[in-house]
Scaffold this motif. Structure first.
Motif, PDB file in Angstrom:
ATOM      1  N   GLN A  13      -0.660  58.317  28.107  1.00 20.65           N
ATOM      2  CA  GLN A  13      -2.047  58.268  27.645  1.00 20.65           C
ATOM      3  C   GLN A  13      -3.011  58.437  28.811  1.00 20.65           C
ATOM      4  N   ALA A  14      -4.181  58.922  28.507  1.00 22.97           N
ATOM      5  CA  ALA A  14      -5.219  59.056  29.533  1.00 22.97           C
ATOM      6  C   ALA A  14      -5.439  57.711  30.219  1.00 22.97           C
ATOM      7  N   GLY A  15      -5.559  57.768  31.542  1.00 22.91           N
ATOM      8  CA  GLY A  15      -5.703  56.564  32.334  1.00 22.91           C
ATOM      9  C   GLY A  15      -4.396  56.013  32.863  1.00 22.91           C
ATOM     10  N   GLY A  16      -3.299  56.541  32.355  1.00 21.90           N
ATOM     11  CA  GLY A  16      -1.991  56.075  32.765  1.00 21.90           C
ATOM     12  C   GLY A  16      -1.513  56.719  34.050  1.00 21.90           C
ATOM     13  N   LYS A  64      -8.044  64.638  44.041  1.00 19.99           N
ATOM     14  CA  LYS A  64      -8.291  63.760  45.192  1.00 19.99           C
ATOM     15  C   LYS A  64      -8.667  62.361  44.726  1.00 19.99           C
ATOM     16  N   GLY A  65      -8.056  61.379  45.348  1.00 19.07           N
ATOM     17  CA  GLY A  65      -8.318  59.995  44.990  1.00 19.07           C
ATOM     18  C   GLY A  65      -7.484  59.492  43.835  1.00 19.07           C
ATOM     19  N   ARG A  66      -6.783  60.386  43.142  1.00 19.10           N
ATOM     20  CA  ARG A  66      -5.948  59.980  41.999  1.00 19.10           C
ATOM     21  C   ARG A  66      -4.465  60.241  42.247  1.00 19.10           C
ATOM     22  N   PHE A  67      -4.152  61.304  42.959  1.00 17.51           N
ATOM     23  CA  PHE A  67      -2.761  61.690  43.206  1.00 17.51           C
ATOM     24  C   PHE A  67      -2.424  61.445  44.679  1.00 17.51           C
ATOM     25  N   THR A  68      -1.163  61.104  44.922  1.00 19.05           N
ATOM     26  CA  THR A  68      -0.685  60.913  46.292  1.00 19.05           C
ATOM     27  C   THR A  68       0.674  61.578  46.447  1.00 19.05           C
ATOM     28  N   ASN A  83      -2.107  58.863  39.285  1.00 16.68           N
ATOM     29  CA  ASN A  83      -2.803  57.745  38.645  1.00 16.68           C
ATOM     30  C   ASN A  83      -4.052  58.239  37.938  1.00 16.68           C
ATOM     31  N   SER A  84      -4.570  57.415  37.063  1.00 14.00           N
ATOM     32  CA  SER A  84      -5.804  57.742  36.329  1.00 14.00           C
ATOM     33  C   SER A  84      -5.710  59.131  35.716  1.00 14.00           C
ATOM     34  N   LEU A  85      -4.614  59.387  35.054  1.00 13.95           N
ATOM     35  CA  LEU A  85      -4.372  60.718  34.505  1.00 13.95           C
ATOM     36  C   LEU A  85      -5.383  61.066  33.422  1.00 13.95           C
ATOM     37  N   SER A 110      -2.296  62.505  26.854  1.00  9.31           N
ATOM     38  CA  SER A 110      -3.003  62.454  25.572  1.00  9.31           C
ATOM     39  C   SER A 110      -4.320  61.695  25.717  1.00  9.31           C
ATOM     40  N   SER A 111      -5.291  62.127  24.908  1.00  8.76           N
ATOM     41  CA  SER A 111      -6.620  61.484  24.988  1.00  8.76           C
ATOM     42  C   SER A 111      -6.733  60.314  24.035  1.00  8.76           C
TER      43      SER A 111
END
Length: 111
Positions: A13-16, A64-68, A83-85, A110-111
């Motif tokens: 889900q979005a945010g996951g 940037k800021g979400r993926f590492t 993160n924060s997909l 998914s949204s």
């Protein structure tokens, strides 16, 4: 030729969060630049994140800021922590190094 095998994709889900893994058949993770790319339906393949042999990293502005991106040399494995997909992150994600591509792993948000 080096073989790259990705894993870790799925539906979230979005945010996951998800963590993708890419394991190489040879000891190249510590010596080669390794990248994660993605391709969404109807779009061109794009670079998401890159890690050089020196450990320098580079990211697409959209992640940037979400993926590492990181690597574990002893396991010949590169990771992409996501993160924060967002739904727009939905794509097939590929691991690559000069001369070799993985088969890809599907990420669906998914949204």
């Amino acid at each position: 030729q080096v073989q790259l095998v990705e894993s870790g994709g799925g539906l979230v889900q979005a945010g996951g969060s998800l963590r993708l893994s890419c394991t190489a058949s040879g000891s190249i993770v510590s010596t080669n630049a390794m990248g994660w790319y993605r391709q969404a339906p109807g779009k061109q393949r794009e670079l998401v994140a890159l890690i050089t042999s020196f450990g320098s990293t580079n990211y697409a502005d959209s992640v940037k800021g979400r993926f590492t991106i990181s690597r574990e040399n002893a396991k010949n494995t590169v990771y992409l922590q996501m993160n924060s997909l967002k739904p727009e992150d939905t794509a097939v994600y590929y691991c690559a190094t000069p001369g070799s591509w993985g088969q890809g792993t599907q990420v669906t948000v998914s949204s």
